[in-house]
Motif scaffolding. Structure first.
Motif, mmCIF file in Angstrom:
data_model
loop_
_atom_site.group_PDB
_atom_site.id
_atom_site.type_symbol
_atom_site.label_atom_id
_atom_site.label_comp_id
_atom_site.label_asym_id
_atom_site.label_seq_id
_atom_site.Cartn_x
_atom_site.Cartn_y
_atom_site.Cartn_z
ATOM 1 N N VAL A 121 43.165 83.376 36.334
ATOM 2 C CA VAL A 121 43.640 82.545 37.439
ATOM 3 C C VAL A 121 45.154 82.697 37.552
ATOM 4 C CG1 VAL A 121 41.804 80.820 37.305
ATOM 5 C CG2 VAL A 121 43.864 80.517 35.921
ATOM 6 N N PRO A 122 45.736 82.313 38.699
ATOM 7 C CA PRO A 122 47.194 82.395 38.819
ATOM 8 C C PRO A 122 47.880 81.436 37.843
ATOM 9 C CG PRO A 122 46.188 81.773 40.919
ATOM 10 C CD PRO A 122 45.113 81.797 39.921
ATOM 11 N N SER A 123 49.174 81.535 37.767
ATOM 12 C CA SER A 123 49.919 80.739 36.789
ATOM 13 C C SER A 123 49.711 79.240 36.996
ATOM 14 C CB SER A 123 51.404 81.058 36.877
ATOM 15 O OG SER A 123 51.867 80.671 38.148
ATOM 16 N N ILE A 124 49.663 78.530 35.880
ATOM 17 C CA ILE A 124 49.455 77.088 35.924
ATOM 18 C C ILE A 124 50.806 76.382 36.007
ATOM 19 C CG2 ILE A 124 48.590 75.112 34.606
ATOM 20 C CD1 ILE A 124 46.481 77.051 33.470
ATOM 21 N N GLU A 155 55.016 76.480 36.821
ATOM 22 C CA GLU A 155 56.006 77.163 37.681
ATOM 23 C C GLU A 155 56.766 78.178 36.858
ATOM 24 O OE1 GLU A 155 56.994 76.317 41.155
ATOM 25 O OE2 GLU A 155 54.921 75.599 41.061
#
Lengths: 482, 96
Positions: free
Chosen positions: B91-94, B96
């Motif tokens: 999944v994309p980054s959790i 920032e």
């Protein structure tokens, strides 16, 4: 061929007057001819089905071909998972989903050697009463394609009415088998909660959902239930009860049967034609030796509100899994939170969002007691209404729906009008009891359904009454012209 | 009087992980308000001494032995994942 019953087909196969391949091919021929108009199917399994048919033809004439459902084509609602065969629940979010296993009901049909010809269109995630909420296209009523087939198992009912398959599976959370069966002039049973395994049914409202058969006749319905009912260790809510012989209950004998007719089910809001058809049906049952009396289910008017609070609350939790992470269509996003939000906002249709919103609200901090818990308490009152009536009567009879099918587009803009259509089917799910819809006549060329409600796990009596009525009348012989 | 405000709808949408533009917020505010108004009909009933229904059948706790059973392989389990790497769902980054 599609007015043939299961036992007639079985006998033709047995005598080798017909092959499995011929039957399955005729199903696809019919689909190719009429489904452009009816749009009952989401996904077809033509190659797989024809292959399976050929293999079964090799068994014809042997002991292995003795099962009654052997070689017969079936349609499966698209919220019931089928291994390797696309299963979308009519949601864009699951547009590419190929399940890795079969639902228990599919395993049981496979064991009976039926052939799955395809997956049937529905309201997205079973939320709706008209099939207009399908994320792809709406199914139409075979009796008049300007009208809805009902929902959410609209494809399941329309495919049987249109002669595309002899029988199908649907699911019923607040009327989703019985209402489309009524609108399409076929037989649909919602079994007792827990009688049929829900393992592999894409969950909507887990305390209400139940899978059941949709067929041309009561006898066919009993055959199908016989093969799918029973305890399943994969579904902890499935009841560990013995499955009785349903076929032996079809005696035609209703002498001495005590019928309760709730005055709330023939009250204001119920169409005159529908009411007259139901009264005619009661008269017929009286001629057959049954008696009926008016009773009251006093909390009926609270059922719709109770149902929408509870089912939406459960749905908001059940549908949390559709987040674009492990399966389904994932939206492009920079971070995980955006991925969830974009996937769900692009993937879900309006009705699904509305119910998730209502459910999330009803369960949210500060509102839980006022809405969710209150509804659970009213559910108890509704359930008690049924229990009280069943102390003195064998079955409860009324219409399945207040009106025959409505026109496409007529109710879609007003959720509350749409919800009100389910007022006579919803209480049954709240109480967890079984009920069937059987055809009881036509109103302006559209079918009317008679609803017969029984005690917990007393499908035998429900079938006995439905079958006696069916055999004493010709309503089930009326077919749409397509 | 309106029971549901636009702020509540935005709050609930966030809890449900749904994104909405102003027009949608407007629409859902009206529709949820209608549905909740209907639901308040339940307040006519005195349910002080009524037990909530938790299950329609008299089912007792259903337990099984906590024992691993053969199920899907890792490869199969990842088959429907939109993205995966090194045998895990990606999944994309959790943060920032």
């Amino acid at each position: 061929m599609f007015d043939k019953s299961i036992s007639e087909l079985h006998s033709l196969l047995h005598k080798k007057e017909l092959s499995v391949s011929e039957i399955v091919q005729s199903s696809f021929d019919r689909i190719n001819t009429v489904d452009e108009k009816v749009k009952a199917f989401m996904t077809l399994n033509e190659e797989g089905a024809m292959q399976a048919a050929k293999a079964l033809d090799g068994k014809l004439g042997t002991e292995e071909a003795r099962g009654l459902l052997f070689g017969l084509p079936v349609g499966v609602k698209d919220n019931i998972v089928t291994k390797g065969l696309r299963t979308t629940a009519s949601s864009q979010l699951l547009g590419n989903f190929e399940p890795l296993h079969n639902a228990t009901v599919v395993e049981r049909l496979n064991a009976a050697e039926t052939i799955t010809v395809g997956k049937l269109n529905m309201d997205e995630f079973a939320m709706g009463s008209s099939n207009e909420n399908s994320g792809f296209y709406g199914t139409r009523n075979p009796w008049n394609t300007d009208y809805v087939p009902g929902g959410s198992s609209g494809g399941s009912a329309a495919s049987v009415a249109a002669g595309e398959v002899f029988f199908s599976l649907g699911s019923d959370t607040g009327g989703s088998i019985r209402q489309p069966a009524a609108f399409c002039g076929v037989v649909g049973l919602k079994p007792t909660y827990g009688l049929v395994s829900r393992f592999g049914l894409i969950a909507f409202a887990s305390s209400l959902d139940q899978i059941g058969p949709i067929t041309n006749t009561v006898e066919d319905n009993a055959y199908l239930l016989q093969s799918i009912a029973g305890h399943d260790k994969m579904d902890s809510t499935s009841a560990n009860v013995d499955v009785p012989d349903y076929l032996s209950s079809l005696t035609g004998d209703v002498k001495g049967l005590r019928i309760a007719v709730p005055k709330e089910y023939l009250a204001e809001g119920v169409d005159e034609d529908v009411k007259n058809n139901v009264l005619q049906a009661l008269k017929k049952l009286e001629e057959l030796g049954a008696s009926w009396e008016e009773v009251s289910l006093p909390h009926s008017k609270y059922a719709v509100a109770t149902y929408y609070l509870l089912s939406s609350s459960e749905a908001s939790a059940n549908l949390a899994r559709f987040d674009g992470v492990r399966y389904g269509v994932r939206a492009e996003a920079e971070n995980l939170l955006d991925l969830y939000k974009k996937t769900r906002s692009e993937g879900f249709g309006d009705e699904v969002k509305r119910r998730i919103m209502l459910g999330t609200f009803a369960l949210s901090s500060g509102y839980y007691d006022a809405y969710y818990k209150k509804a659970q308490k009213v559910r108890t009152l509704i359930k008690n209404d049924f229990e009280k009536v069943f102390e003195d009567y064998d079955v409860i009879i009324g219409p399945t729906t207040p009106t025959p099918a409505f026109k496409v587009g007529e109710k879609i803009d007003n959720p509350l009008t749409m919800y009100a259509n389910d007022i006579l089917t919803i209480p049954v799910n709240l109480a967890g009891v079984p009920a069937i819809s059987v055809p009881c006549g036509l109103s302006n060329g559209l079918p009317v359904g008679l609803q017969i409600i029984g005690k917990h796990f007393d499908e035998r009596t429900v079938y006995r009454v439905a079958h006696a009525f069916e055999q004493a009348t010709d309503h089930h012989k009326a077919k749409p012209e397509l | 009087m309106s029971r549901i405000t636009k702020e509540q709808v935005k709050h609930v949408a966030n809890l449900a992980r749904l994104e909405m533009d102003e027009a949608e917020v407007e629409k859902f505010t009206t529709q949820l308000d209608d549905i909740i108004s209907m639901a308040e009909q339940l307040n006519e009933l005195d349910t002080e001494n009524v037990e909530p229904t938790t299950h329609v059948l008299d089912l007792k706790n259903v337990l099984r032995e906590d024992k691993a059973q053969p199920w899907l392989s890792r490869e199969e389990a990842l088959k429907n994942a939109p993205d995966h790497a090194n045998g895990q769902v990606k999944v994309p980054s959790i943060f920032e």
